[in-house]
Enzyme design. Structure first.
Site, short mmCIF file in Angstrom:
data_model
loop_
_atom_site.label_atom_id
_atom_site.label_comp_id
_atom_site.label_asym_id
_atom_site.label_seq_id
_atom_site.Cartn_x
_atom_site.Cartn_y
_atom_site.Cartn_z
N GLU A 50 65.42 1.47 -2.19
CA GLU A 50 65.20 2.67 -1.40
C GLU A 50 64.57 3.66 -2.35
O GLU A 50 65.26 4.33 -3.13
CB GLU A 50 66.50 3.24 -0.83
CG GLU A 50 66.22 4.38 0.13
CD GLU A 50 67.40 5.31 0.35
OE1 GLU A 50 67.46 5.92 1.42
OE2 GLU A 50 68.24 5.44 -0.53
N ASP A 78 70.17 1.73 -3.30
CA ASP A 78 70.23 3.10 -2.81
C ASP A 78 69.56 4.08 -3.77
O ASP A 78 69.84 4.06 -4.98
CB ASP A 78 71.71 3.47 -2.65
CG ASP A 78 71.91 4.73 -1.84
OD1 ASP A 78 71.59 4.72 -0.65
OD2 ASP A 78 72.39 5.73 -2.41
N ASP A 133 74.37 -3.62 -0.41
CA ASP A 133 73.91 -2.31 -0.80
C ASP A 133 74.39 -2.06 -2.23
O ASP A 133 75.53 -2.40 -2.56
CB ASP A 133 74.49 -1.24 0.14
CG ASP A 133 73.47 -0.21 0.55
OD1 ASP A 133 72.88 0.40 -0.36
OD2 ASP A 133 73.26 -0.02 1.75
N HIS A 138 70.32 3.51 9.09
CA HIS A 138 71.53 4.29 9.36
C HIS A 138 71.38 5.77 9.03
O HIS A 138 72.30 6.55 9.29
CB HIS A 138 72.69 3.70 8.55
CG HIS A 138 72.44 3.85 7.07
ND1 HIS A 138 71.42 3.19 6.41
CD2 HIS A 138 73.05 4.62 6.14
CE1 HIS A 138 71.42 3.55 5.14
NE2 HIS A 138 72.40 4.41 4.94
N ASP A 139 70.25 6.16 8.44
CA ASP A 139 70.01 7.58 8.12
C ASP A 139 69.08 8.24 9.13
O ASP A 139 68.76 9.42 8.99
CB ASP A 139 69.34 7.71 6.74
CG ASP A 139 70.26 7.30 5.60
OD1 ASP A 139 71.49 7.38 5.77
OD2 ASP A 139 69.72 6.89 4.55
O1 ISL Z 1 69.36 10.75 5.12
C1 ISL Z 1 68.64 11.45 4.46
C2 ISL Z 1 68.43 12.82 4.77
O2 ISL Z 1 68.39 12.86 6.11
C3 ISL Z 1 67.91 10.96 3.34
O3 ISL Z 1 67.35 11.97 2.60
C4 ISL Z 1 68.88 10.19 2.49
O4 ISL Z 1 69.83 11.04 1.96
C5 ISL Z 1 68.14 9.52 1.39
O5 ISL Z 1 67.20 8.68 1.98
C6 ISL Z 1 69.10 8.71 0.56
O6 ISL Z 1 69.84 7.83 1.38
C7 ISL Z 1 70.76 6.99 0.80
O7 ISL Z 1 71.60 7.62 -0.14
C8 ISL Z 1 72.49 8.60 0.37
C9 ISL Z 1 73.26 8.14 1.60
O8 ISL Z 1 73.88 9.22 2.20
C10 ISL Z 1 72.37 7.45 2.59
O9 ISL Z 1 73.13 6.96 3.67
C11 ISL Z 1 71.63 6.38 1.88
O10 ISL Z 1 70.84 5.59 2.73
C12 ISL Z 1 73.45 8.90 -0.75
O11 ISL Z 1 74.01 7.70 -1.21
#
Ligand code: ISL
Ligand code: CA
Length: 542
Positions: free
Chosen positions: A251, A197, A96, A319-320
């Site tokens: 992402e 990310d 990541d 994981h989100d």
């Molecule tokens: O999980 C979300 C809201 O429910 C998404 O909007 C998420 O914040 C967005 O996809 C970005 O995600 C990534 O960056 C974030 C982190 O918290 C997430 O785990 C990651 O996948 C900030 O680094």
């Protein structure tokens, strides 16, 4: 064909995968102990969620040192061993890369906040307030305002996520130089690429105008997919990836079918991207506005994306996101849980693209029955509750049960032993009580298990050129319950029929088709949540 198209990826959330030393927290040694399992399953590459030093305000997505391993997870020696053991088994590893923001405990930010003329000041985004308030009305993903005030220098810093995740200033060439050098050092170490990310957010409108509307607002056009983002990605490609056998998947938050081809079109920026249309299908303006799954819309999304870019990422969760079977399938009875998890897999992973399977999905792990706030660990859910007014609390809690990110972060269920075999200690987040019947060990020995089905599906995908390369065509476009498609090459035609409903549906076998896989299909009837996969060779189809 490029390895990242051919192989199936598995996403590991290290904190919850396997604890190797009994402290209740998953770690690198734990992952190493499960590599044979991944190989057995048919996995060819792993996306490893952040394992860098972090105070864990956002579970590793707030990095305080990009070149150190989080102590709870192990050491750099452990990491090198992991990489070696993966490569020994011909499994690729992508890391990541979280470079839209760092932790506020990163050395750069600790320097930056000391004085306005500190050399690191410009690594972050600082602005003066307006009449004692924030520089503008931008809201963040995790907090009402995207700005926090810093006493020492009397200015505000931008954070699109929590206040412990200050955004890095990509306009600054020195910052970019540091980031690119860091990426190159990881590549030199032997990693095979990165999952980037929120990489679509790295460039912001430098005039920082207010977003339209009253109160705190989020206007993605002001901080996503900006012209400079393309420049930075090209620069990164040239400085880090050109000439190496590695891959990157972005992402790309706020991507759409119009801007996607610009990022993955010609190989000058990213190789793959994650789009979230499907993840947004059961939400409204916010993800907490719950809406029913709509099959017609699902079909539209799939078709649109299969046509928009040459190669997609295929996933039901990460994981989100909440657990796929609880969200899109039916986990209310054993029978339907088993079938719907399988049929969801068939619906997704035979499409044109690269599968990304999130840990635990392959055994049908479900959402967690949260009873109180004390069981939550995720900053997003905790902040949602914190900022909810008394009237909003009920909706917030309902939202968390359905969509809270902790649903996907409970420990991997390995066997029937204490804590599902995840740890001998006290797990950092509770184990789902259903581990006695949902776990790897039991499912490995059962032919009818979800796990056996995933293994069979991945092996089918790997052995059928038509699934890897064939064209995609939607079948039965108007059917209200069945999602069906075919994949075709000159040699053969593979059809996939998935009943994504609790209704029984008639389905005639296409003539002369050979059945590759069937699940709850008998006598021309596709049972609730059943699926059928057939194949016709060119010789006998015509
Ligand atoms: O999980 C979300 C809201 O429910 C998404 O909007 C998420 O914040 C967005 O996809 C970005 O995600 C990534 O960056 C974030 C982190 O918290 C997430 O785990 C990651 O996948 C900030 O680094
Ligand atoms: Ca541990």
């Amino acid at each position: 064909m490029e390895w990242w198209k051919e192989r199936a990826f598995y996403q590991i959330y290290p904190r919850s995968f396997m604890d190797g030393n009994g402290d209740g927290i998953g770690d690198i040694k734990g992952i190493i102990s499960k590599l044979d399992y991944l190989k057995w399953l048919g996995i060819g590459a792993v996306w490893l969620c952040p394992v860098y030093a972090s105070p864990n305000a956002d579970m590793g997505y707030d990095i305080s040192d990009y070149e150190a391993i989080m102590e709870e997870f192990g050491s750099m020696e452990d990491f090198d061993l992991l990489l070696k053991e993966m490569h020994k088994r011909d499994i690729k590893l992508i890391m990541d890369l979280v470079v839209n923001h760092s932790s506020d405990e990163h050395r750069w930010f600790r320097e930056a906040r000391k004085r306005k003329d500190n050399p690191y000041r410009d690594f972050y985004i600082w602005r003066e307030g307006k009449e004692g308030r924030e520089p503008n009305n931008w809201s963040s993903f995790f907090t009402p305002s995207a700005w926090s005030y810093d006493e020492t220098t009397g200015e505000w810093y931008l954070h699109l996520f929590s206040e412990k995740q200050p955004d890095l200033n990509w306009e600054n060439p020195s910052l970019r130089k540091e980031i690119f050098a860091m990426i190159n050092r990881w590549l030199d170490r032997g990693v095979d690429g990165f999952r980037m990310d929120v990489i679509s957010l790295i460039a912001k409108d430098q005039t920082f105008p207010d977003a339209p509307g009253e109160g705190y607002q989020m206007d993605p056009t002001l901080f996503s997919f900006r012209l400079q983002m393309h420049q930075y990605l090209k620069e990164m490609r040239n400085t880090c990836f050109r000439g190496r056998d590695c891959m990157c998947v972005g992402e790309t938050t706020f991507v759409n079918t119009t801007n996607a081809p610009l990022v993955v079109g010609d190989g000058t920026e990213l190789d793959l991207l994650f789009q979230f249309d499907l993840m947004d299908i059961d939400g409204g303006i916010s993800k907490w506005d719950l809406r029913d799954f709509d099959l017609a819309r699902f079909k539209q999304i799939i078709c649109r994306w299969q046509q928009a870019i040459p190669w997609n990422t295929l996933f039901w969760g990460n994981h989100d996101q909440p657990r796929a079977v609880s969200r899109f399938g039916d986990d209310t009875s054993f029978l339907l849980w088993n079938r719907s998890a399988k049929t969801l897999a068939a619906a997704m992973y035979l499409l044109k693209g690269t599968p990304f399977i999130y840990q635990g999905e392959e055994i049908g792990m479900t959402n967690y029955p949260f009873k109180s706030k004390d069981e939550l660990r995720d900053v997003e859910s905790l902040n949602l509750l914190k900022h909810a007014t008394r009237d909003e609390k009920g909706k917030a809690w309902k939202g968390i049960l359905a969509k809270g990110r902790d649903n996907a972060r409970t420990p991997m269920q390995w066997n029937e032993e204490n804590n599902a075999g995840f740890t001998t200690g006290t797990p950092w987040i509770a184990v789902n009580p259903n581990y006695m019947h949902i776990n790897v060990e039991d499912e490995q020995s059962e032919e009818w298990s979800i796990l056996s089905f995933y293994r069979q599906l991945l092996s089918l995908r790997a052995s059928e050129k038509t699934i890897l390369e064939g064209d995609f065509v939607l079948l039965l476009p108007e059917h209200p319950h069945i999602f069906a498609y075919e994949r075709t090459t000159q040699d053969s035609r593979i059809c996939v029929y998935c009943n994504l409903s609790g209704e029984e549906e008639k389905l005639e076998l296409p003539e002369k088709g050979q059945i590759l896989i069937k699940e709850a299909y008998e006598d021309g009837i596709l049972q609730p949540w059943g699926c059928l996969i057939t194949k016709q060779n060119a010789e006998n189809s015509g």
